[in-house]
Design an enzyme around this catalytic site. Structure first.
Site, mmCIF file in Angstrom:
data_model
loop_
_atom_site.group_PDB
_atom_site.id
_atom_site.type_symbol
_atom_site.label_atom_id
_atom_site.label_comp_id
_atom_site.label_asym_id
_atom_site.label_seq_id
_atom_site.Cartn_x
_atom_site.Cartn_y
_atom_site.Cartn_z
ATOM 1 N N CYS A 21 3.681 4.824 -2.389
ATOM 2 C CA CYS A 21 2.553 4.933 -3.312
ATOM 3 C C CYS A 21 2.221 6.418 -3.456
ATOM 4 O O CYS A 21 3.038 7.273 -3.122
ATOM 5 C CB CYS A 21 1.364 4.088 -2.861
ATOM 6 N N ASN A 24 -0.071 7.398 0.385
ATOM 7 C CA ASN A 24 0.412 6.757 1.606
ATOM 8 C C ASN A 24 -0.727 6.443 2.582
ATOM 9 O O ASN A 24 -0.569 6.548 3.783
ATOM 10 C CB ASN A 24 1.509 7.595 2.274
ATOM 11 N N CYS A 26 -3.151 3.663 1.391
ATOM 12 C CA CYS A 26 -3.676 2.348 1.007
ATOM 13 C C CYS A 26 -2.562 1.322 0.792
ATOM 14 O O CYS A 26 -2.317 0.474 1.644
ATOM 15 C CB CYS A 26 -4.527 2.446 -0.263
ATOM 16 N N ARG A 27 -1.894 1.426 -0.343
ATOM 17 C CA ARG A 27 -0.942 0.383 -0.735
ATOM 18 C C ARG A 27 0.334 0.374 0.092
ATOM 19 O O ARG A 27 0.740 -0.679 0.598
ATOM 20 C CB ARG A 27 -0.601 0.535 -2.228
ATOM 21 N N SER A 28 1.000 1.522 0.207
ATOM 22 C CA SER A 28 2.292 1.514 0.912
ATOM 23 C C SER A 28 2.155 1.241 2.411
ATOM 24 O O SER A 28 2.983 0.513 2.967
ATOM 25 C CB SER A 28 3.102 2.780 0.631
ATOM 26 N N ASP A 137 -4.233 0.635 -7.557
ATOM 27 C CA ASP A 137 -4.753 1.512 -6.506
ATOM 28 C C ASP A 137 -6.191 1.097 -6.200
ATOM 29 O O ASP A 137 -7.060 1.205 -7.057
ATOM 30 C CB ASP A 137 -4.704 2.964 -6.964
#
Length: 170
Positions: A21, A24, A26-28, A137
């Site tokens: 993401c 690095n 939140c999402r990934s 996001d």
């Protein structure tokens, strides 16, 4: 999505995945934590190497965002990663690089050249409910945004693992 798996996944020839993401945090790291949880639960940890990275250098060395951690913890998953920046050499190390959205996909693809070996795609290429194809996001949103991202990532990781399990040779 064609994973381009030419030889079986074994304990000696493990399959390496990097989730990507922007920052690095939140999402990934959520995807990394969820996938790691799934393979551990299925006793497949020796067949995979899982990592995450960001296309920016904004948060290098930081732990996952507290809202991401809280959401994952609520589902019994720990996020252990520290933020790092995705680099061109990652495209030679990993078998599969999955970006969380179109912008980060473009950032990764710009680093690629003909000699890189990784298959590059989007996380939601594996989502049974792909929506617009992007993992949103949640950084500036409330708790419901983080829960939404968790559910998207969980579905996508489960589907990805189902596909990869067909290539495991035990």
């Amino acid at each position: 999505m064609d994973l381009n798996i030419s030889s079986p996944i074994t304990k000696e020839n493990h399959y390496k995945i990097c989730f990507v993401c922007l920052g690095n945090i939140c999402r990934s790291p959520t995807a990394e934590g969820v996938f790691q949880h799934l393979i551990t639960k299925e006793d497949l940890g020796n067949y995979f190497e899982v990592d995450s990275a960001g296309t920016s250098a904004y948060h290098i060395g930081e732990s996952a965002n507290s809202k991401s951690q809280r959401t994952a913890n609520k589902h019994g998953i720990k996020l252990h990663s520290k933020a790092r920046q995705f680099k061109p050499f990652d495209l030679d190390y990993f078998n599969l690089v999955l970006a969380m959205d179109n912008e980060n996909l473009k950032n990764v693809e710009r680093m690629a050249n003909e000699s890189h070996t990784a298959t590059i795609g989007r996380m939601r290429d594996f989502d049974p409910q792909p929506g617009d194809g992007e993992v949103p996001d949640p950084y500036y949103g409330g708790p419901e945004g983080f829960e939404n991202v968790f559910q998207i990532v969980k579905r996508s990781c489960e589907s990805l693992l189902d596909e990869l399990e067909q290539h495991i040779e035990q």
